[in-house]
Write an enzyme that holds these catalytic residues in place. Structure first.
Site, mmCIF file in Angstrom:
data_model
loop_
_atom_site.group_PDB
_atom_site.id
_atom_site.type_symbol
_atom_site.label_atom_id
_atom_site.label_comp_id
_atom_site.label_asym_id
_atom_site.label_seq_id
_atom_site.Cartn_x
_atom_site.Cartn_y
_atom_site.Cartn_z
ATOM 1 N N ASP A 1 69.683 88.477 -88.681
ATOM 2 C CA ASP A 1 69.813 89.277 -89.605
ATOM 3 C C ASP A 1 70.370 88.501 -90.837
ATOM 4 O O ASP A 1 71.562 87.967 -90.847
ATOM 5 C CB ASP A 1 70.560 90.495 -89.339
ATOM 6 C CG ASP A 1 69.886 91.407 -88.097
ATOM 7 O OD1 ASP A 1 68.643 91.329 -87.958
ATOM 8 O OD2 ASP A 1 70.365 92.235 -87.528
ATOM 9 N N ASP B 1 64.761 88.081 -88.086
ATOM 10 C CA ASP B 1 64.526 89.138 -87.861
ATOM 11 C C ASP B 1 64.652 90.209 -88.997
ATOM 12 O O ASP B 1 63.869 89.859 -90.039
ATOM 13 C CB ASP B 1 65.890 89.635 -86.934
ATOM 14 C CG ASP B 1 65.654 90.995 -86.013
ATOM 15 O OD1 ASP B 1 64.711 91.476 -86.454
ATOM 16 O OD2 ASP B 1 66.418 91.404 -85.356
ATOM 17 N N ASP C 1 70.294 95.273 -92.018
ATOM 18 C CA ASP C 1 70.335 96.295 -90.854
ATOM 19 C C ASP C 1 71.320 97.015 -90.640
ATOM 20 O O ASP C 1 72.710 96.471 -90.902
ATOM 21 C CB ASP C 1 69.983 95.385 -89.630
ATOM 22 C CG ASP C 1 68.536 95.115 -89.295
ATOM 23 O OD1 ASP C 1 67.721 95.426 -90.328
ATOM 24 O OD2 ASP C 1 68.339 94.297 -88.335
ATOM 25 N N ARG D 1 59.195 97.928 -91.911
ATOM 26 C CA ARG D 1 60.946 98.352 -92.251
ATOM 27 C C ARG D 1 61.233 98.238 -93.408
ATOM 28 O O ARG D 1 62.150 97.225 -93.814
ATOM 29 C CB ARG D 1 61.348 97.492 -91.092
ATOM 30 C CG ARG D 1 61.069 97.676 -89.683
ATOM 31 C CD ARG D 1 62.065 96.933 -88.717
ATOM 32 N NE ARG D 1 61.440 97.197 -87.549
ATOM 33 C CZ ARG D 1 62.405 96.621 -86.227
ATOM 34 N NH1 ARG D 1 63.367 95.829 -86.330
ATOM 35 N NH2 ARG D 1 61.754 96.731 -85.189
#
Length: 447
Positions: free
Chosen positions: A143, A172, A176, A225
């Site tokens: 991340d 990834d 997040d 996302r």
């Protein structure tokens, strides 16, 4: 302090603030390291040392970063006020921290930023790129920025978050939030060239997150996302979405999001519930859809379009000005991303320079100790009337060391001075009414 003659009202100036917006401005606000020591860092080790050398884990600090931070210049540092590492920038169990890019720019290259059990954090004006969870080197679970475990009040502003591929290439998410993360704003940032933009909630059972604002961001060349929401409440306004391959805003597991005046372009399924039967909801206002395609509804696939309608209502508890959707691509292009001068929208489709921000003396200044290039001798007091005397100003502050006085900062005598009783302090010069001035000259006692 010597003040000489022109054009700003002290009351207006003090009211201006480039501070946190959206949900990050609630829950007590997000001020980062405001009022704390300002430390310069050009390596990851220096960032870690700045965190570890504080008096406590909550002592305010502003870390100004310039240059490239990577695995080669990041090492672990010990200290009672930190819990850091050598493979990432770890803000764990800390509060009141600002990390801001300055000068020619700051890049975190293959080094992710991890925020855990922390609060009141500002991340501003830098790039995070190519953080991997597999391959070499690895950092932060892949991340770019990740938050978890009771995080509160984070303002991420004027960032560039990017990868060079998807999960198969080792990357990834870019942004997040999980495990009880609340009161977050992502503003004026660029997220691009990744399979996953970001998420709120790590699974359908992780619904304790929320109160997140996304505004004036560019989402470019992302698969999905953008973001993925599992539970909670969010607000997305004045963002530019382009090149979204599979799905965009994915509201699931009871999540509710208000989607205002965004511009969706050359993309697919930019809003809906996808990859699950646990549906979320949305309120839509004023969005534009330019060459957006929609898939057919089916099991685990519930696109909001082509006839996009609200399925819930969301009460937004803060004030904000909406740019018209048609000008979002241009205003985002002029303002979003790192090292762009911290420009913002004026709420009427025009970019404006940053207003004074109490959390950061001047993040666009290459070095706050450098002389002013427009002043041939910045140590020489300016001419003109000392308005702090002529207009009957007063002075006070947070503390004063023995032999010093608050009034010394405005008495016109370069041989007298004020110093705080500790390492840091605050000094104020106050007028009874608005005073128009042309310059403020601040000198250290040593000259």
């Amino acid at each position: 302090m010597v003040v000489a003659g022109v054009a700003f009202s002290m009351n207006q100036a003090s009211a201006q603030s480039g501070g946190a917006t959206g949900y990050a401005a609630l829950n007590g606000g997000t001020t980062g390291g405001a009022g704390g020591q300002v430390v310069r860092a050009t390596t990851g080790t220096q960032i870690n040392a700045a965190l570890c050398n504080r008096a406590s884990a909550s002592t305010p600090i502003i870390i100004q970063v310039e240059g490239t931070i990577n695995h080669g210049n990041t090492s672990d540092v010990s200290g009672s006020s930190c819990d850091v590492g050598s493979t990432l920038i770890d803000l764990k169990n800390v509060s009141n921290v600002t990390i801001v890019g300055v000068g020619s720019g700051a890049v975190f290259d293959q080094i992710g930023i991890h925020i855990r059990s922390s609060s009141n954090i500002i991340l501003q004006n830098f790039t995070v790129r190519n953080v991997k969870k597999s391959g070499s080197p690895t950092s932060n679970g892949g991340d770019a920025i990740g938050m978890e475990a009771g995080v509160r009040n984070v303002w991420a502003d004027h960032l560039t978050l990017e990868a060079s591929g998807g999960e198969s290439e080792g990357y990834d998410g870019l942004f997040d939030m999980k495990n009880d993360t609340k009161y977050v704003t992502l503003s004026y940032s660029v997220l691009r060239n990744s399979e996953r933009g970001g998420l709120i909630g790590s699974s359908e059972s992780d619904t304790s997150n929320g109160f997140v604002t996304f505004h004036h961001n560019l989402y470019q060349n992302l698969n999905s996302r953008v973001p993925l929401l599992r539970g909670g409440i969010a607000h997305s306004y004045n963002n530019h979405f382009t090149g979204i391959v599979e799905s965009g805003i994915n509201s699931r597991a009871g999540a509710r999001i208000q989607v205002d005046n965004n511009y969706f372009e050359d993309s697919k399924d930019v809003l809906g519930t996808f990859y699950t039967d646990e549906r979320g909801a949305w309120e839509v206002n004023g969005n534009l859809f330019d060459n957006v395609t929609w898939s057919s509804p089916g099991s685990e696939n519930y696109p909001a379009g082509p006839n996009v309608q609200s399925t819930t209502s969301v009460a937004i508890p803060y004030s904000h000005r909406l740019d018209r959707a048609e000008c979002v691509p241009s205003i985002v292009a002029a303002t979003a991303g790192a090292n762009r001068g911290l420009k913002t929208s004026d709420g009427d489709c025009s970019a404006q320079p940053p207003t004074p921000d109490p959390t950061d003396p001047d993040p666009t200044e290459p070095d706050p100790t450098d002389p002013d290039p427009t002043d041939p001798d910045p140590t020489e007091p300016p001419g003109g009337a000392n308005l702090s005397l002529a207009s009957g100003a007063g002075a006070d502050g947070s503390s004063k060391a023995g032999g010093t006085s608050y009034g010394n900062v405005r008495d016109g005598d370069m041989s007298t001075y004020w110093s705080p009783s500790g390492a840091t302090g605050r000094i104020s010069v106050k007028w009874d009414s608005d005073v128009t001035v042309s310059s403020i000259n601040i000198r250290e006692a040593a000259g």
